[in-house]
Each structure stands twice: as C-alpha cells, then as structure tokens.
Write an enzyme that holds these catalytic residues in place. Structure first.
Site, PDB file in Angstrom:
ATOM      1  N   GLU A 170      -4.960   3.094   5.808  1.00  0.00           N
ATOM      2  CA  GLU A 170      -4.672   3.446   4.422  1.00  0.00           C
ATOM      3  C   GLU A 170      -5.091   4.886   4.151  1.00  0.00           C
ATOM      4  O   GLU A 170      -4.858   5.414   3.072  1.00  0.00           O
ATOM      5  CB  GLU A 170      -5.439   2.525   3.470  1.00  0.00           C
ATOM      6  N   SER A 196     -11.467  -0.261   2.418  1.00  0.00           N
ATOM      7  CA  SER A 196     -10.763  -0.758   3.605  1.00  0.00           C
ATOM      8  C   SER A 196     -10.055   0.393   4.309  1.00  0.00           C
ATOM      9  O   SER A 196      -9.340   1.175   3.671  1.00  0.00           O
ATOM     10  CB  SER A 196      -9.747  -1.822   3.217  1.00  0.00           C
ATOM     11  N   ARG A 255       0.813  -1.214   0.000  1.00  0.00           N
ATOM     12  CA  ARG A 255       0.000   0.000   0.000  1.00  0.00           C
ATOM     13  C   ARG A 255       0.855   1.277   0.000  1.00  0.00           C
ATOM     14  O   ARG A 255       0.508   2.275   0.626  1.00  0.00           O
ATOM     15  CB  ARG A 255      -0.976   0.005   1.182  1.00  0.00           C
TER      16      ARG A 255
END
Length: 309
Positions: free
Chosen positions: A297, A227, A178
């Site tokens: 994130e 998410s 990520r």
C-alpha cells in the site's frame, strides 16, 4: 512563463522525518504547508515556472520517503483540516478539507452514533489520502471502505498557469481495493462525506472496544505506516508473513512487528532503505514459499534506484 517570485511560505531543506508516520526520510529541497487554496495555487505556479517536481503530502501514513529526500517542492496539507457539518437531517453530510484527520471525521460520525465511526477508528491518515487509497479495514463490517461514504470530491488541476476546479460525484470515481481512479490528474482538496441518519445503539462502546482491540493487536507504540501489504485474493498478508516465522525479522532499525506481521516498525533508528529492504525480503520469502506476490500500500517518494512494488 514569466518570472514568479518564490512565495514566502516556502522553506528550503526541510527534514521530512516529522511529516510521515515511519519517521524516516531525507530533506525536501523546498517545502510548504499552505493554509488555503490560493496559497496552494501560488506554490504550484512558482514550481511550474521552475519546471520543478511537485509532491502532495498529507499525514504521510502510507509514504516511504527516500533517505535522499525529495528534489522539488513538497506541499503538505497539515493545515488544511476544516470539517463542517452541512446537514444532519436524513443523512449526515460532512464537508472536509483534504488534510482533515480521519480521527477528527470519526468523531463527527460518532457524535450521531453512525456506523462509519467504527471503520474510521481503525485507519490512520487524512481524508484526502483516504479517497486516493480507498482506505478501509479488513473486518467484515459495513461500511468498511471510503467508497461507501464519499458523496463528492473537488479536484484542483492545472496546465502551466491555468487552474481548473472539477467536482466529481462519488459514483463517478472508479473504486477498487485500496485504489481510486478517474479523478486524476490534480490534487484532491475537498471531500464531502455522507451516510444515512441511522443511529446504532452503543456505537461509542463499539468504537472504544475496537480501538482497544487494535491497540492489543497492532504496534501503536512504534512508528509505522499501518498495514504495509494489501491482502492478496483469498489470503491475509499478515497470516502469510507470520506463517514463515518472519515476525521480528530486522534489518537495521526496521523490523517486522512482533504484534502484527503486516506492520513494519521503526525501532528507533531505521532508515527508509532499511524499511525497503525488509519489504523486499518479506515479498521474496512469501513468493518463494507460497508463490503469492505481495504488493504494498506504500507510496514511494523521492529518488529510488530500483523499485518493484
């Protein structure tokens, strides 16, 4: 720097709620949606002449924007969405503007029955954000992350009134879970994606099944960022959160989804502060019980008094 007139496309005091997928946040002091690279340059030059902070916003699918908004200039790439098929011989090569929706790119791969269509059907946002975040899915499929399909990128960087365009190959970037590095500073404005021309039988049916399964398991009916937390080593964030009975935990209008514990949804009237407080509560409870630190994130934009991501 000499006095520079404000470009006509720049608006003042624009609500950012409709420019992010959580549908929260305050006003942008200045806001523009450029349609080409020259307009980006004009806006950047004007902001630099005012020593003004800049924010580059795509689809806002991983952004939590302060309820106080953003004090500076927000440049949104929603009109920067062209996707061009460069080659469809030995490999499919797509030249994409940074604001091109991942769904739009997925349709191109699906047209040729290629594997990237499967993972691209499961993640929101645009191509530029996909590179920045090395976006991907948790399923054990191949490919599953952007690092596997990026051929090259173009980055616009600047120093006062001088602009530079850098072209970097995919292997020149430093990819991790990520995250991507070695392209900063600057703004990714073009991404070239590629994948070997190896059609997969029944790819359209596989994509359809995957989308239907995600609709069953994920709260697509309410605003969210997808998410929230990255998966810690050897754990799934959603499973950790669910094991503590936190599904349905709510502060104001922000709620841990009943469908998927790694989603925080806006039930209708959430503020960004509500969402932030839910994030912090979840992090604290998971660490208290499992001694596992969760990291988001999420990119926080605008003024925030205290952040510990």
């Amino acid at each position: 720097m000499a006095e520079i007139s404000k470009p006509s496309l720049i608006q003042e005091n624009v609500s950012l709620k409709s420019y992010n997928t959580w549908k929260t946040g305050g006003l942008a002091q200045f806001f523009a949606v450029p349609e080409n690279l020259d307009q980006y340059k004009d806006c950047i030059l004007w902001a630099n002449s005012k020593n003004m902070p800049l924010c580059f916003l795509g689809q806002g699918s991983n952004a939590l924007i302060s309820d106080d908004g953003f004090h500076g200039l927000v440049l949104c790439s929603k009109k920067f969405q062209d996707v061009e098929v460069v080659s469809d011989q030995n490999e499919l090569v797509l030249k994409c503007q940074a604001g091109a929706l991942k769904y739009k790119v997925m349709r191109q791969f699906l047209k040729y029955n290629l594997s990237p269509a499967l993972f691209l059907s499961g993640i929101p946002g645009d191509v530029g954000g996909g590179v920045v975040m090395n976006a991907g899915v948790g399923e054990a499929i191949e490919p599953r992350e952007f690092c596997e399909i990026v051929k090259s990128i173009k980055v616009l960087s600047w120093d006062d009134s001088k602009f530079e365009i850098k072209e970097l190959q995919g292997q020149d970037l430093v990819w991790s879970y990520r995250s991507s590095k070695n392209w900063q500073p600057g703004f990714i404005f073009e991404v070239v994606l590629s994948y070997p021309m190896k059609p997969v039988e029944d790819m359209a049916e596989k994509v359809k099944t995957a989308i239907n399964n995600r609709k069953l398991k994920q709260p697509w009916d309410k605003p969210s960022c997808g998410s929230v937390f990255v998966n810690p080593p050897n754990y799934k964030s959603g499973q950790l959160i669910e094991s503590l009975g936190l599904k349905g935990f709510q502060i104001g209008g922000a709620q841990v989804s009943y469908k998927h514990a790694n989603f925080i949804v806006n039930t209708g009237n959430a503020t960004s502060q509500d969402i932030h407080r839910v994030i912090e509560h979840v992090k604290a409870k998971v660490f208290e019980k499992n001694q596992v630190s969760l990291h988001t994130e999420v990119v926080y934009l605008g003024p925030w008094e205290h952040l510990d991501n």
